[in-house]
Design a protein around this motif. Structure first.
Motif, short mmCIF file in Angstrom:
data_model
loop_
_atom_site.label_atom_id
_atom_site.label_comp_id
_atom_site.label_asym_id
_atom_site.label_seq_id
_atom_site.Cartn_x
_atom_site.Cartn_y
_atom_site.Cartn_z
N ILE A 32 0.87 -1.10 -0.12
CA ILE A 32 0.07 -0.01 -0.14
C ILE A 32 1.01 1.19 -0.21
CG2 ILE A 32 -1.67 1.22 1.46
CD1 ILE A 32 -2.82 -1.23 2.19
N ILE A 33 1.86 1.32 0.81
CA ILE A 33 2.68 2.36 0.95
C ILE A 33 3.64 2.71 -0.42
CG2 ILE A 33 4.86 3.37 2.00
CD1 ILE A 33 3.53 2.01 4.52
N ALA A 34 4.07 1.48 -0.85
CA ALA A 34 4.96 1.70 -2.08
C ALA A 34 3.86 2.32 -3.42
CB ALA A 34 5.51 0.29 -2.64
N GLY A 35 2.62 1.57 -3.41
CA GLY A 35 1.56 1.87 -4.52
C GLY A 35 1.29 3.47 -4.45
N ALA A 36 1.03 3.68 -3.28
CA ALA A 36 0.40 5.04 -2.90
C ALA A 36 1.44 6.17 -3.26
CB ALA A 36 0.00 5.32 -1.45
N VAL A 37 2.76 6.10 -2.80
CA VAL A 37 3.48 6.96 -3.05
C VAL A 37 3.96 7.09 -4.46
CG1 VAL A 37 6.07 7.42 -2.62
CG2 VAL A 37 4.82 6.86 -0.89
N ILE A 38 4.26 5.87 -5.27
CA ILE A 38 4.47 5.89 -6.66
C ILE A 38 3.34 6.40 -7.19
CG2 ILE A 38 5.06 4.42 -8.62
CD1 ILE A 38 6.44 2.59 -6.59
N GLY A 77 2.58 1.77 -9.82
CA GLY A 77 1.89 1.96 -8.42
C GLY A 77 0.56 1.27 -8.37
N GLY A 78 -0.18 1.12 -9.48
CA GLY A 78 -1.21 0.28 -9.64
C GLY A 78 -1.14 -1.12 -9.45
N VAL A 277 -7.81 7.62 -4.19
CA VAL A 277 -7.72 5.76 -3.92
C VAL A 277 -8.38 5.72 -2.48
CG1 VAL A 277 -6.29 3.83 -4.00
CG2 VAL A 277 -5.92 5.88 -5.48
N SER A 278 -9.51 5.03 -2.37
CA SER A 278 -10.10 4.84 -1.16
C SER A 278 -9.44 3.89 -0.38
CB SER A 278 -11.66 4.68 -1.20
OG SER A 278 -11.84 3.22 -1.99
N GLU A 279 -8.60 2.84 -1.03
CA GLU A 279 -8.15 1.69 -0.30
C GLU A 279 -7.18 1.93 0.78
OE1 GLU A 279 -9.84 -0.06 -4.05
OE2 GLU A 279 -9.05 1.78 -3.49
#
Length: 373
Positions: A32-38, A77-78, A277-279
């Protein structure tokens, strides 16, 4: 004859379930952290070029190399976020049944993702796979000549097959039917009071954060755009971002109220909320499902306030880069702030500074082969 046995200290069902969920969350957080930041880098960067849909495939062929790069970043990120549900399911199963549970759990979690059941489906997949593998391990008896094939063949193959069958034919169909029913119900409400409709849509979107109830509301709202009905979309786009922003802000203001393992997730949650992104709020819902009630209230109030005060969002865009294109955008932003504030304050009733249970070696099942006397 040889059989598999589990050498594990007995725990109450409630403790086992909580430990399993927290194990799944701990392995899911880096994704989640990696995807969100990217994704945040990609979408914020693209906004400087006047692009609010950098995820669209057309940008892969853009003349500007930087835009193409941002499009690739958004895809990276996705991709990280796409692993979220399989990983949480796999490691829930791991907590219950040790290493043999990982493959069945991840495959069942991937199936849950493909079926659109959201994180509730992934939770179910993890527990189903974990307990199926646990049952196979404790009940299957094999001749000594083939006993070694159990952990590497029978358990992963049988566990994966059985878990997927349960997900597809028992869990999936009811969730799909519920999804269709919710869509029809929302369509039937479209001629009623717009504030009530907005509150209902907002509450549904805030409930399961990308799951079937959320998808039913968002899909129906977006479908109504073609007919020139904008209120449901406005409500949905507001509600998508309220839970992750609200919880993220709470972790920044009242950091000590949250378990250490969720504090970094709060930063990612805020960023994910800002980009739509609500996740980002999912780890908090898994850690303490009571926050779901707060999410529903905050999302419903924010959505009703936006629609009731005349904000109109004509595009299926929830991220900050689309806010200025909203009619009455100051009201729109105010509604987001109010809903997020409700969740931030409400989270204090749920998270009280308690640490999550730590993974302990004795909590993991150990497998060995014993000889029948």
């Amino acid at each position: 004859m040889a059989k598999f046995s589990m050498n594990k200290k007995e725990k109450s069902m409630g403790t086992e379930v909580k430990t399993a969920i927290m194990t799944g969350v701990s392995y899911m957080l880096p994704l989640i952290i990696a995807g969100a930041v990217i994704m945040g880098i990609a979408r914020i960067g693209a906004s400087f070029y006047g692009i609010d849909n950098i995820w669209d495939g057309s940008h892969a062929e853009a003349a500007n190399a930087v835009v193409r790069l941002f499009h690739a970043f958004d895809g990276f990120g996705g991709l990280a976020l796409s692993l979220m549900l399989p990983v949480v399911a796999g490691y829930i199963a791991f907590s219950i049944a040790d290493k043999p549970g990982i493959a069945p759990g991840m495959v069942a979690g991937l199936l849950a993702k493909e079926m659109g059941t959201g994180f509730l489906g992934a939770l179910a997949a993890g527990f189903i796979a974990g307990y199926i593998v646990k049952l196979l391990v404790t009940k299957v008896k094999l001749p000594k000549s083939v006993a070694s094939a159990g952990p590497i063949f029978i358990i992963p193959v049988g566990g994966t097959l059985l878990a997927c069958l349960v997900m597809m034919y028992i869990i999936g169909d009811p969730l799909a039917a519920m999804n269709r029913g919710l869509e029809n119900w929302l369509l039937g409400m479209s001629d009623g009071n717009k504030i009530v409709l907005a509150a209902v849509v907002g509450g549904m979107v805030g409930f399961d954060l990308g799951g079937p109830i959320n998808k039913a509301a968002v899909t129906t709202a977006m479908a109504m755009l073609a007919s020139g009905i904008y209120d449901p979309n406005t409500a949905a786009q507001v509600a998508i971002i309220i839970p992750p922003i609200g919880i993220g802000v709470a972790t920044l203001i009242w950091k000590q109220r949250f378990p250490h393992s969720l504090q970094d997730a709060g930063k990612a949650s805020t960023l994910m909320g800002l980009i739509g992104v609500s996740e980002g709020a999912i780890p908090f819902a898994l850690a303490n499902p009571k926050i779901i009630v707060v999410n529903v209230i905050g999302s419903a109030v924010g959505s009703a306030l936006a629609v009731g005060l005349g904000a109109v969002n004509r595009a299926p865009i929830s991220g900050f880069y689309g806010w200025l294109a909203v009619e009455n955008w100051l009201v729109y932003v105010l509604a987001i702030a109010v809903g997020s504030g409700i969740i931030a304050v409400g989270s204090l009733l749920v998270f009280k500074g308690e640490e999550l249970p730590k993974k302990q070696e004795e909590a993991k099942p150990k497998f060995k082969i014993t000889r029948a006397q």
